[in-house]
Design a protein around this motif. Structure first.
Motif, PDB file in Angstrom:
ATOM      1  N   LYS A  21       0.817  -1.215   0.000  1.00 14.66           N
ATOM      2  CA  LYS A  21       0.000   0.000   0.000  1.00 14.66           C
ATOM      3  C   LYS A  21       0.854   1.270   0.000  1.00 14.66           C
ATOM      4  O   LYS A  21       0.499   2.258  -0.632  1.00 14.66           O
ATOM      5  CB  LYS A  21      -0.904  -0.010   1.240  1.00 14.66           C
ATOM      6  CG  LYS A  21      -1.933   1.085   1.279  1.00 14.66           C
ATOM      7  CD  LYS A  21      -2.710   1.157   2.581  1.00 14.66           C
ATOM      8  CE  LYS A  21      -3.253  -0.149   3.060  1.00 14.66           C
ATOM      9  NZ  LYS A  21      -4.069   0.007   4.296  1.00 14.66           N
ATOM     10  N   PHE A  22       1.987   1.237   0.703  1.00 11.59           N
ATOM     11  CA  PHE A  22       2.807   2.441   0.837  1.00 11.59           C
ATOM     12  C   PHE A  22       4.036   2.438  -0.063  1.00 11.59           C
ATOM     13  O   PHE A  22       4.944   3.238   0.119  1.00 11.59           O
ATOM     14  CB  PHE A  22       3.206   2.635   2.302  1.00 11.59           C
ATOM     15  CG  PHE A  22       2.029   2.993   3.166  1.00 11.59           C
ATOM     16  CD1 PHE A  22       1.501   4.271   3.149  1.00 11.59           C
ATOM     17  CD2 PHE A  22       1.412   2.035   3.961  1.00 11.59           C
ATOM     18  CE1 PHE A  22       0.399   4.604   3.925  1.00 11.59           C
ATOM     19  CE2 PHE A  22       0.309   2.346   4.742  1.00 11.59           C
ATOM     20  CZ  PHE A  22      -0.199   3.640   4.720  1.00 11.59           C
ATOM     21  N   THR A  23       4.067   1.546  -1.047  1.00 10.76           N
ATOM     22  CA  THR A  23       5.190   1.480  -1.983  1.00 10.76           C
ATOM     23  C   THR A  23       4.653   1.644  -3.400  1.00 10.76           C
ATOM     24  O   THR A  23       4.225   0.676  -4.026  1.00 10.76           O
ATOM     25  CB  THR A  23       5.947   0.140  -1.848  1.00 10.76           C
ATOM     26  OG1 THR A  23       6.349  -0.015  -0.490  1.00 10.76           O
ATOM     27  CG2 THR A  23       7.179   0.117  -2.730  1.00 10.76           C
ATOM     28  N   ASP A  24       4.669   2.890  -3.892  1.00  9.04           N
ATOM     29  CA  ASP A  24       4.208   3.152  -5.256  1.00  9.04           C
ATOM     30  C   ASP A  24       5.234   2.677  -6.285  1.00  9.04           C
ATOM     31  O   ASP A  24       4.874   2.183  -7.342  1.00  9.04           O
ATOM     32  CB  ASP A  24       3.940   4.647  -5.460  1.00  9.04           C
ATOM     33  CG  ASP A  24       2.741   5.129  -4.663  1.00  9.04           C
ATOM     34  OD1 ASP A  24       1.817   4.322  -4.435  1.00  9.04           O
ATOM     35  OD2 ASP A  24       2.741   6.299  -4.252  1.00  9.04           O
ATOM     36  N   ASP A  45      10.064  -2.693   2.660  1.00  9.64           N
ATOM     37  CA  ASP A  45       9.608  -1.995   1.462  1.00  9.64           C
ATOM     38  C   ASP A  45      10.494  -0.788   1.197  1.00  9.64           C
ATOM     39  O   ASP A  45      11.239  -0.349   2.062  1.00  9.64           O
ATOM     40  CB  ASP A  45       8.137  -1.580   1.597  1.00  9.64           C
ATOM     41  CG  ASP A  45       7.907  -0.558   2.702  1.00  9.64           C
ATOM     42  OD1 ASP A  45       8.434   0.578   2.600  1.00  9.64           O
ATOM     43  OD2 ASP A  45       7.189  -0.884   3.669  1.00  9.64           O
ATOM     44  N   THR A  46      10.397  -0.284  -0.007  1.00 11.38           N
ATOM     45  CA  THR A  46      11.100   0.935  -0.385  1.00 11.38           C
ATOM     46  C   THR A  46      10.099   2.078  -0.541  1.00 11.38           C
ATOM     47  O   THR A  46      10.248   2.942  -1.391  1.00 11.38           O
ATOM     48  CB  THR A  46      11.883   0.740  -1.702  1.00 11.38           C
ATOM     49  OG1 THR A  46      10.963   0.355  -2.730  1.00 11.38           O
ATOM     50  CG2 THR A  46      12.963  -0.310  -1.558  1.00 11.38           C
ATOM     51  N   GLY A  47       9.085   2.065   0.310  1.00  7.46           N
ATOM     52  CA  GLY A  47       7.994   3.039   0.239  1.00  7.46           C
ATOM     53  C   GLY A  47       8.305   4.354   0.907  1.00  7.46           C
ATOM     54  O   GLY A  47       9.466   4.755   1.045  1.00  7.46           O
ATOM     55  N   THR A  48       7.263   5.008   1.376  1.00  4.18           N
ATOM     56  CA  THR A  48       7.354   6.368   1.896  1.00  4.18           C
ATOM     57  C   THR A  48       8.118   6.469   3.205  1.00  4.18           C
ATOM     58  O   THR A  48       8.668   7.515   3.517  1.00  4.18           O
ATOM     59  CB  THR A  48       5.946   6.948   2.123  1.00  4.18           C
ATOM     60  OG1 THR A  48       5.219   6.081   2.994  1.00  4.18           O
ATOM     61  CG2 THR A  48       5.201   7.094   0.813  1.00  4.18           C
ATOM     62  N   SER A  72      -2.819   8.831  -0.067  1.00  2.00           N
ATOM     63  CA  SER A  72      -3.271   7.994  -1.171  1.00  2.00           C
ATOM     64  C   SER A  72      -3.647   6.591  -0.731  1.00  2.00           C
ATOM     65  O   SER A  72      -4.320   5.876  -1.456  1.00  2.00           O
ATOM     66  CB  SER A  72      -2.170   7.920  -2.241  1.00  2.00           C
ATOM     67  OG  SER A  72      -1.017   7.312  -1.689  1.00  2.00           O
ATOM     68  N   ALA A  73      -3.229   6.157   0.437  1.00  2.00           N
ATOM     69  CA  ALA A  73      -3.505   4.791   0.892  1.00  2.00           C
ATOM     70  C   ALA A  73      -4.613   4.804   1.932  1.00  2.00           C
ATOM     71  O   ALA A  73      -4.447   5.324   3.027  1.00  2.00           O
ATOM     72  CB  ALA A  73      -2.234   4.169   1.471  1.00  2.00           C
ATOM     73  N   ALA A  74      -5.749   4.245   1.568  1.00  2.00           N
ATOM     74  CA  ALA A  74      -6.888   4.221   2.481  1.00  2.00           C
ATOM     75  C   ALA A  74      -6.734   3.091   3.494  1.00  2.00           C
ATOM     76  O   ALA A  74      -6.021   2.129   3.270  1.00  2.00           O
ATOM     77  CB  ALA A  74      -8.169   4.034   1.679  1.00  2.00           C
ATOM     78  N   GLY A  75      -7.418   3.235   4.607  1.00  2.00           N
ATOM     79  CA  GLY A  75      -7.418   2.193   5.626  1.00  2.00           C
ATOM     80  C   GLY A  75      -7.995   2.729   6.914  1.00  2.00           C
ATOM     81  O   GLY A  75      -8.213   3.936   7.064  1.00  2.00           O
ATOM     82  N   THR A  76      -8.234   1.819   7.863  1.00  2.00           N
ATOM     83  CA  THR A  76      -8.834   2.213   9.135  1.00  2.00           C
ATOM     84  C   THR A  76      -7.809   2.474  10.219  1.00  2.00           C
ATOM     85  O   THR A  76      -8.138   3.025  11.261  1.00  2.00           O
ATOM     86  CB  THR A  76      -9.774   1.105   9.638  1.00  2.00           C
ATOM     87  OG1 THR A  76      -9.008  -0.086   9.831  1.00  2.00           O
ATOM     88  CG2 THR A  76     -10.907   0.857   8.678  1.00  2.00           C
ATOM     89  N   GLY A  77      -6.574   2.036  10.011  1.00  2.00           N
ATOM     90  CA  GLY A  77      -5.572   2.179  11.055  1.00  2.00           C
ATOM     91  C   GLY A  77      -5.638   1.061  12.076  1.00  2.00           C
ATOM     92  O   GLY A  77      -5.167   1.211  13.202  1.00  2.00           O
ATOM     93  N   VAL A 102      12.885   6.402   2.360  1.00  2.00           N
ATOM     94  CA  VAL A 102      13.726   5.233   2.090  1.00  2.00           C
ATOM     95  C   VAL A 102      12.920   3.939   2.200  1.00  2.00           C
ATOM     96  O   VAL A 102      13.069   3.025   1.392  1.00  2.00           O
ATOM     97  CB  VAL A 102      14.937   5.188   3.048  1.00  2.00           C
ATOM     98  CG1 VAL A 102      15.760   3.929   2.842  1.00  2.00           C
ATOM     99  CG2 VAL A 102      15.801   6.427   2.857  1.00  2.00           C
ATOM    100  N   GLY A 103      12.059   3.855   3.207  1.00  6.49           N
ATOM    101  CA  GLY A 103      11.242   2.662   3.387  1.00  6.49           C
ATOM    102  C   GLY A 103      11.215   2.183   4.813  1.00  6.49           C
ATOM    103  O   GLY A 103      11.745   2.832   5.722  1.00  6.49           O
ATOM    104  N   SER A 104      10.589   1.015   4.997  1.00 13.30           N
ATOM    105  CA  SER A 104      10.391   0.460   6.337  1.00 13.30           C
ATOM    106  C   SER A 104      10.639  -1.040   6.335  1.00 13.30           C
ATOM    107  O   SER A 104      10.467  -1.703   5.319  1.00 13.30           O
ATOM    108  CB  SER A 104       8.950   0.700   6.804  1.00 13.30           C
ATOM    109  OG  SER A 104       8.627   2.073   6.791  1.00 13.30           O
ATOM    110  N   THR A 105      10.998  -1.546   7.518  1.00 11.98           N
ATOM    111  CA  THR A 105      11.102  -2.988   7.734  1.00 11.98           C
ATOM    112  C   THR A 105      10.371  -3.319   9.017  1.00 11.98           C
ATOM    113  O   THR A 105      10.698  -2.789  10.082  1.00 11.98           O
ATOM    114  CB  THR A 105      12.567  -3.450   7.843  1.00 11.98           C
ATOM    115  OG1 THR A 105      13.234  -3.166   6.610  1.00 11.98           O
ATOM    116  CG2 THR A 105      12.652  -4.942   8.132  1.00 11.98           C
TER     117      THR A 105
END
Length: 119
Positions: A21-24, A45-48, A72-77, A102-105
Motif C-alpha cells: 500500500k505504501f510502496t508506489d 519496502d522501499t515506500g514512503t 493515497s492509501a486508504a485504511g482504518t488504522g 527510504v522505506g520500512s522494515t
C-alpha cells in the motif's frame, strides 16, 4: 517453530498489505531468518517510510501515520494494532525500523519452541 497458522498468516498478510500500500515504486521483500530461540519474518519496502515521531504510535488502534486528506492509501488504522496483538498472543513481537523516503522494515519475531500459556 510452533505457531498458530491462522494468526501468523494474518499478521504476515497485514504486514505485506501495508508494505504494498505504501510502496508506489520500488520493491517489497519478505525474508525469514532464524536465531537461537526465534524465527524472524521481515517485511521490507522501499515506500514512503515513517517519521521517527510516528513510530511509537503506529501500533495504536485507528492511528495512521499520515492522516492528511492527500493520503493515497486508504485504511482504518487497525492492521498494525491487530497484527501486534496477534503476535503477543503467540508469545511474539513486532518491531519496526523506518526512514522517511527510504522505506520500512517490520519484523515479526516468534518463539521457536512452546506457545505461551493461554491463561
Amino acid at each position: 517453530m510452533l505457531a498458530d497458522v491462522t494468526r501468523t498468516r494474518q499478521i504476515v498478510i497485514n504486514l505485506i498489505g501495508n508494505a504494498i500500500k505504501f510502496t508506489d515504486v520500488g520493491k517489497v521483500s519478505v525474508i525469514v531468518k532464524e536465531s537461537e530461540d526465534k524465527v524472524h519474518i521481515e517485511v521490507s519496502d522501499t515506500g514512503t517510510g515513517i517519521a521517527p515521531h510516528e513510530l511509537e504510535k503506529i501500533f495504536d488502534a485507528f492511528h495512521q501515520a499520515d492522516g492528511s486528506f492527500s493520503r493515497s492509501a486508504a485504511g482504518t488504522g487497525l492492521g498494525l494494532s491487530v497484527a501486534r496483538e496477534l503476535a503477543h498472543l503467540e508469545g511474539g513481537t513486532i518491531s519496526v525500523r523506518s526512514e522517511v523516503g527510504v522505506g520500512s522494515t517490520f519484523t515479526l519475531s516468534l518463539p521457536k519452541s512452546k506457545l505461551p500459556d493461554p491463561s
